[in-house]
Design a protein around this motif. Structure first.
Motif, short mmCIF file in Angstrom:
data_model
loop_
_atom_site.label_atom_id
_atom_site.label_comp_id
_atom_site.label_asym_id
_atom_site.label_seq_id
_atom_site.Cartn_x
_atom_site.Cartn_y
_atom_site.Cartn_z
N PHE A 151 0.81 -1.22 0.00
CA PHE A 151 0.00 0.00 0.00
C PHE A 151 0.84 1.27 0.00
O PHE A 151 0.66 2.15 -0.85
N GLN A 173 -5.40 -1.54 -3.87
CA GLN A 173 -5.41 -1.08 -2.48
C GLN A 173 -5.57 0.44 -2.40
O GLN A 173 -6.22 0.94 -1.48
N SER A 200 -8.77 2.77 -0.72
CA SER A 200 -8.60 3.83 0.29
C SER A 200 -9.45 5.06 -0.03
O SER A 200 -9.69 5.88 0.85
N THR A 201 -9.89 5.21 -1.28
CA THR A 201 -10.69 6.38 -1.63
C THR A 201 -12.09 6.31 -1.03
O THR A 201 -12.81 7.32 -1.04
#
Length: 281
Positions: A215, A231, A235-236
């Protein structure tokens, strides 16, 4: 006496089955929760009441992953697959060749070089992170897939495992190869490498999993959405403005599926490779 022995054996088998069932439930619980949450809407997911399974399954949580142009989940999955598919075999072959050299080729300073490889395992990644970024950035690797791939191609731990494995390889086999006129590279390619199939498969599978789950480095190098991995795309869903929990869990289910398939296919090779690496008791 035989009846008592049979009853004792039945009790032991029942207790073992109960323990295995309990452990299986504990290990499968995160997968159940992830799939359950992925099929719920935000209101049901954040409600205080508990439901074992959503009354209405929202499969649109999965389709919306690939319909959102800002997310680009399809491209992110492709990037992750490409990066892992390159990193796993290349890093494993590099480690295999280096491990064979440390185990078999008598060159001056081999012990010093091996000590340096071991020393790299003791250096925290945070120490080398910024210098690596400066080097890769100066070479134009920002927002490129090769900038994500190249720093992860050297795995010192895998080098040590291959070295231990090749030290156990019978020297008589290589002597027969020398009689056929093979040099060091020929011995490695014709004899050592084919003999390390289990190690190649197990460490390759672990390298694939590690690359897929990476990440921080892809986040720093892949700043443009075109270079995002799966990944980073996940995260968005967690930002300072919005939190899309159903989308996050749906994305987690999608991104973890290749790893589950990889592990199910390679689990036998992983166990066999570790058992033959020299780490067994």
């Amino acid at each position: 006496m035989s009846t008592a022995r049979g009853l004792s054996r039945t009790v032991r088998l029942s207790a073992r089955g109960l323990l295995l069932g309990l452990l299986m439930t504990v290990f499968l619980m995160p997968f159940y929760l992830m799939l359950r949450n992925a099929l719920m809407d935000s209101e049901a997911l954040t409600s205080p009441g508990w439901t074992w399974w959503p009354s209405t399954m929202h499969f649109e949580n999965f389709t919306s992953l690939f319909n959102d142009p800002a997310l680009a989940m399809g491209r992110s999955l492709t990037n992750s697959l490409l990066i892992a598919a390159i990193t796993a075999p290349v890093s494993t072959l590099i480690a295999s060749a280096a491990g064979y050299a440390f185990a078999r080729i008598p060159v001056p300073g081999r012990g010093v070089l091996l000590a340096l490889v071991v020393a790299t395992l003791m250096i925290p990644g945070s120490v080398t992170f910024v210098p690596t970024f400066v080097v890769v950035g100066s070479m134009g690797g920002v927002n490129t897939l090769w900038g994500i791939i190249v720093p992860g191609l050297f795995n010192p731990f895998a080098v040590l495992l291959f070295r231990n494995f090749y030290l156990q390889l019978p020297a008589e086999i290589e002597e027969a190869g020398r009689l056929d006129g093979l040099g060091w590279f020929g011995l490695y390619r014709r004899i050592a490498l084919p003999s390390s199939g289990a190690m190649l498969a197990s460490l390759g599978a672990l390298a694939f999993i590690d690359s897929w789950n990476s990440f921080l480095w892809p986040l720093v190098i892949g700043q443009d959405p075109s270079a995002w991995t799966a990944q980073i795309a996940l995260s968005t869903f967690l930002t300072a403005q919005t939190i899309n929990l159903p989308g996050l869990f749906a994305g987690a289910v999608v991104t973890i599926t290749p790893l589950v398939v990889m592990f199910l296919v390679a689990q036998r090779y992983i166990v066999e490779g570790i058992a033959t690496s020299g780490l067994k008791g």
